[in-house]
Scaffold this active site. Structure first.
Site, PDB file in Angstrom:
ATOM      1  N   ASP A  78      79.073  48.245  42.224  1.00 30.08           N
ATOM      2  CA  ASP A  78      79.784  49.220  41.946  1.00 30.08           C
ATOM      3  C   ASP A  78      80.363  49.699  43.019  1.00 30.08           C
ATOM      4  OD1 ASP A  78      80.739  51.078  40.410  1.00 30.08           O
ATOM      5  OD2 ASP A  78      78.940  52.482  40.141  1.00 30.08           O
ATOM      6  N   GLN A 132      74.613  47.887  38.810  1.00 31.76           N
ATOM      7  CA  GLN A 132      76.127  47.632  38.866  1.00 31.76           C
ATOM      8  C   GLN A 132      76.357  47.423  40.237  1.00 31.76           C
ATOM      9  OE1 GLN A 132      77.338  51.704  37.428  1.00 31.76           O
ATOM     10  NE2 GLN A 132      78.352  50.606  35.775  1.00 31.76           N
ATOM     11  N   CYS A 156      79.031  56.913  40.618  1.00 36.04           N
ATOM     12  CA  CYS A 156      80.387  57.556  40.815  1.00 36.04           C
ATOM     13  C   CYS A 156      80.104  58.865  41.699  1.00 36.04           C
ATOM     14  CB  CYS A 156      81.247  57.515  40.114  1.00 36.04           C
ATOM     15  SG  CYS A 156      81.236  57.399  38.297  1.00 36.04           S
ATOM     16  N   HIS A 196      83.835  52.205  44.399  1.00 39.25           N
ATOM     17  CA  HIS A 196      84.698  53.359  44.451  1.00 39.25           C
ATOM     18  C   HIS A 196      85.722  53.339  45.511  1.00 39.25           C
ATOM     19  CE1 HIS A 196      81.385  54.325  41.739  1.00 39.25           C
ATOM     20  NE2 HIS A 196      82.285  54.670  40.925  1.00 39.25           N
ATOM     21  N   LYS A 204      92.116  51.690  31.808  1.00 41.56           N
ATOM     22  CA  LYS A 204      91.225  50.475  32.455  1.00 41.56           C
ATOM     23  C   LYS A 204      91.805  49.028  32.242  1.00 41.56           C
ATOM     24  CE  LYS A 204      87.420  49.497  29.601  1.00 41.56           C
ATOM     25  NZ  LYS A 204      86.075  49.561  28.831  1.00 41.56           N
ATOM     26  N   ARG A 250      70.514  54.088  31.321  1.00 47.96           N
ATOM     27  CA  ARG A 250      71.293  54.523  30.296  1.00 47.96           C
ATOM     28  C   ARG A 250      70.224  54.526  28.987  1.00 47.96           C
ATOM     29  NH1 ARG A 250      77.202  52.172  31.263  1.00 47.96           N
ATOM     30  NH2 ARG A 250      77.281  52.769  33.558  1.00 47.96           N
ATOM     31  N   HIS A 282      87.555  53.141  40.058  1.00 47.43           N
ATOM     32  CA  HIS A 282      86.000  52.432  39.699  1.00 47.43           C
ATOM     33  C   HIS A 282      86.364  50.766  39.408  1.00 47.43           C
ATOM     34  CE1 HIS A 282      84.389  56.401  38.317  1.00 47.43           C
ATOM     35  NE2 HIS A 282      85.716  56.706  38.109  1.00 47.43           N
TER      36      HIS A 282
END
Length: 670
Positions: free
Chosen positions: A414, A412, A365, A416, A497, A394, A543
């Site tokens: 991912d 991911q 992000c 945004h 979320k 991570r 997200h």
RNA sequence: GCCGCCUUAGCUCAGUCGGCAGAGCGACGCACUCGUAAUGCGUAGGUCGACGGUUCGAUUCCGUCAGGCGGCUCCA
């Protein structure tokens, strides 16, 4: 004197002598374990009152089964104290499929200990001890439990007999209307064992089927799940109403183990975790790579069609970016430690240039925010949807790394989304539909949604904006008509979320996609767009990841399909098996026609005999085994053998090709 | 990170109460030319996870580390 009670659910009134208990009522029904009296689950030894509504509860009732398992936990604890009278007792609740009991013992339990304990449990069960409830005062309990420090803590923390505390699913010891002890009384009326417990319990140990329980494993756990507390040794067991159900459960576990993605990944040559690379860092082999590529390609196409723009960002960044984003405040523990670069010192060791810390990114992000912020943005551009297959790293604690589902490096899918507050509700609703549609295309079609709300102790941002976003998520979720459960306090610090939980082929639920509203990052990055009236406004940021991580999604699909992917995902869609070498050329010709149509086909021209080739292709879970011998060749045909063993002979080549193409294009399973 | 267990050929696993190891499958070779889940024979392949210690001698015993498994905690 007599009383009249009403039998539930039949509604039959029943006359009983004064002072009768529920056991009297059900004395001919050995399968009755406890009773529900006016809605409350109680021992059968409970004295009934006039007008009570009484319902028999057996092990077929989920509550009854939980009682059975809880009683079985008591039997375990008694067995442990037979072996080690100094064992201190923790808690021992029923759980999904079984029970556990925690002990503070000098030496951790070994597998041999479990076998010994099982034997003793069987003996205890067969000895027919009565579970006898006894109300005690706090002081009496404290005296009796003088040498049980954890039980004392429970009395203390839960406030003892006058506790108004809600019964806690994990803590069966206290929390009822009174503090109670349960005595195990043998057939000579001797109390052989006692435990603090709010109950209820089965009438006697005989009501626990001696052949339908099993001790499963041991584990170290922290008292009250707090790592600052002492560690206890936990024993997990499973218990069922009868032997068949135990066997069924064990079969299910074996089936789940057989389709474990780590095992299938090795068997089908899909991926591995080379030790030389590091824990939790997978490599995909060609076949796994192909499946992954198909997953990604389809995802890309759908994202393109749905108004996403594709971006790319680097894997490492200077510390400043994660200071801005707040990751170094909130999340540093989960990040790989920094590399310190570019520092220079002079001859005396004085720092001439301080250097910089670089971090591997744990999230994409912040990078996407910089793309948003790379120039002035107009309201006309919103919603702006930035998408990336972004690899993140991570530093998961060593004990939690688990195959592809919990890796240290993963990618991911991912995105945004930056939008105006007014656009947010519609955007969330569209998003959820998009996500669910796509999951269905991949073959998952049974979902429920989970809404994670604010944890006031662990969150940033104002009450009002949390409220607004939570409601927007809730109404988007409700519009799907799916089951919605809430996870109070489960949200990340920066916003509420929704997650999609998908059920796989053997009934397990996996958290898949997440959609998360974020007020924090636009603020921290000072993101702005120019509104129609010329004013500067802050966008809302959403997200979302559909797969969560591609690796994890891959693992879920692998287990869901048990390695037998639908043809569009299968790394090899067709294997040609010649009846003898003489048919290889013929099959090769068919194969080249198939390749021209985009079909992934291989010919097994090796020296194995035909049945062996079929066996190999079957074990590789190839959807179509294409066989050709003299008969097929003479007819310009091939024969298909499917994964379930069904057979279709003499299909004209052109029809065979169409059939495969059709199945691939429709993403059907075969 | 914590507790317990585990690591022997590419895979699955025997084995050595301390004297440097075996099987099946797989790979490779030869023969067989074969119609729906294993044709036969043969060959190669192992510093017994790594490093230290104890010992005349360690794959075996002890320690440290790495990796894995089951839990706990964690999963932003």
């Amino acid at each position: 004197m007599s009383i009249t009670v009403v039998l539930d659910p039949e509604g039959q009134p029943q006359e009983l002598p004064d002072g009768a208990d529920a056991a009297t009522l059900f004395r001919d029904r050995r399968e009755v374990l406890v009773a529900r009296v006016n809605g409350e689950l109680v021992d059968l030894a409970t004295t009934l009152n006039d007008g009570d509504l009484v319902e028999p509860v057996t092990a077929e009732d989920p509550d009854g089964l939980a009682v059975l398992r809880h009683s079985c936990a008591h039997v375990l604890a008694q067995a442990v104290q037979q072996v080690d009278p100094d064992a201190k007792l923790g808690i021992g609740p029923p759980i999904q499929d079984g029970f556990y009991y925690d002990f503070d013992v000098d030496r951790p339990f070994t597998p041999e200990d479990l076998a010994e304990l099982e034997k003793r449990m069987t003996a205890i069960i067969k000895s027919g001890q009565r579970f006898s409830r006894r109300v005690v005062t706090d002081d009496e309990a404290r005296t009796e439990l003088e040498f049980q420090p954890y039980k004392l803590l429970l009395i203390q923390s839960k406030g003892g007999s006058d506790a108004s505390a809600e019964p806690d699913s994990e803590i069966m010891e206290v929390g009822g209307s009174a503090l109670t002890m349960y005595d195990n009384v043998d057939r000579r009326d001797q109390t052989v064992w006692t435990d603090l417990c709010r109950g209820p319990h089965v009438p006697t140990t005989r009501h626990i089927p001696a052949n339908a329980f099993k001790l499963m494993r041991t584990a170290a756990v922290y008292w009250m799940s707090d790592e600052h507390n002492p560690q206890l040794q936990r024993i997990y067991g499973t218990a069922w109403p009868n032997k068949d159900q135990l066997r069924e459960h064990l079969t299910f576990l074996a089936e789940a183990a057989k389709r474990d993605h780590r095992r299938l990944g090795a068997e089908l040559d899909l991926f591995s975790f080379p030790e030389q690379i590091g824990s939790g860092l997978p490599v995909f082999h060609p076949k796994g790579g192909l499946i992954r590529k198909e997953l990604e390609d389809y995802s890309r196409r759908r994202h393109e069609e749905s108004g996403y723009e594709f971006v790319y960002s680097p894997h490492i960044t200077k510390a400043g970016l994660f200071e801005t984003s707040g990751h170094l405040d909130w999340y540093a523990e989960g990040m790989y430690p920094p590399m310190h670069l570019d520092a220079e010192t002079d001859g005396e060791g004085n720092v001439r240039k301080p250097g910089q810390d670089y971090y591997l990114k744990p999230m994409n992000c912040p990078m996407h925010n910089l793309i948003f912020d790379s120039r002035g943005r107009s309201y006309r551009e919103l919603p702006l949807r930035l998408f990336e297959f972004g690899s993140v790293y991570r530093y998961e604690k060593s004990g939690v790394v688990h195959g592809l589902t919990r890796a240290r490096g993963f990618t991911q899918d991912d995105a945004h989304i930056y939008c105006t507050p007014e656009q947010m509700p519609a955007e969330l609703a569209d998003l959820l539909s998009f996500v669910l549609d796509l999951l269905r295309d991949y073959g998952l079609d049974d979902f429920y949604l989970e809404l994670s709300t604010r944890d006031p102790a662990k969150s940033v941002g104002g009450e009002a904006e949390w409220e607004q976003a939570t409601e927007a998520l809730r109404s988007a979720a409700e519009a799907q008509g799916l089951e919605l459960v809430t996870d109070p306090g489960g949200a990340a610090f920066y916003g509420p979320k929704i997650s999609v939980q998908a059920k796989d082929a053997i009934g397990r639920y996996w958290q898949m996609s997440t959609i998360q509203v974020d007020f924090q990052l636009p603020e921290r990055f000072g993101l702005e767009y120019t509104a129609a009236d010329g004013s500067r406004q802050r966008p809302v940021m959403i997200h979302r990841a559909l797969f969560g991580s591609i690796e994890r999604f891959f693992a879920v699909l692998l287990e869901h399909y048990n390695g037998a992917f639908p043809p569009w995902l299968a790394p090899v869609q067709v294997v040609g098996v010649p009846v003898s070498d003489a048919h290889v050329d013929y099959l090769a010709e068919v194969a080249s026609q198939m390749r021209a149509r985009g079909i992934r086909v291989e010919i097994d021209s090796g020296s194995d005999r035909m049945p062996k080739k079929i066996r190999n292709a079957t074990r590789a879970k190839v959807p179509f085994i294409m066989i050709a011998g003299d008969e097929d060749q003479a007819a310009g045909a091939v024969s298909f053998r499917m994964r379930d063993g069904t057979q279709d002979n003499g299909i004209p080549v052109a029809d065979a090709i169409e059939r495969v193409v059709e199945v691939i294009e429709s993403k059907a399973q075969v």
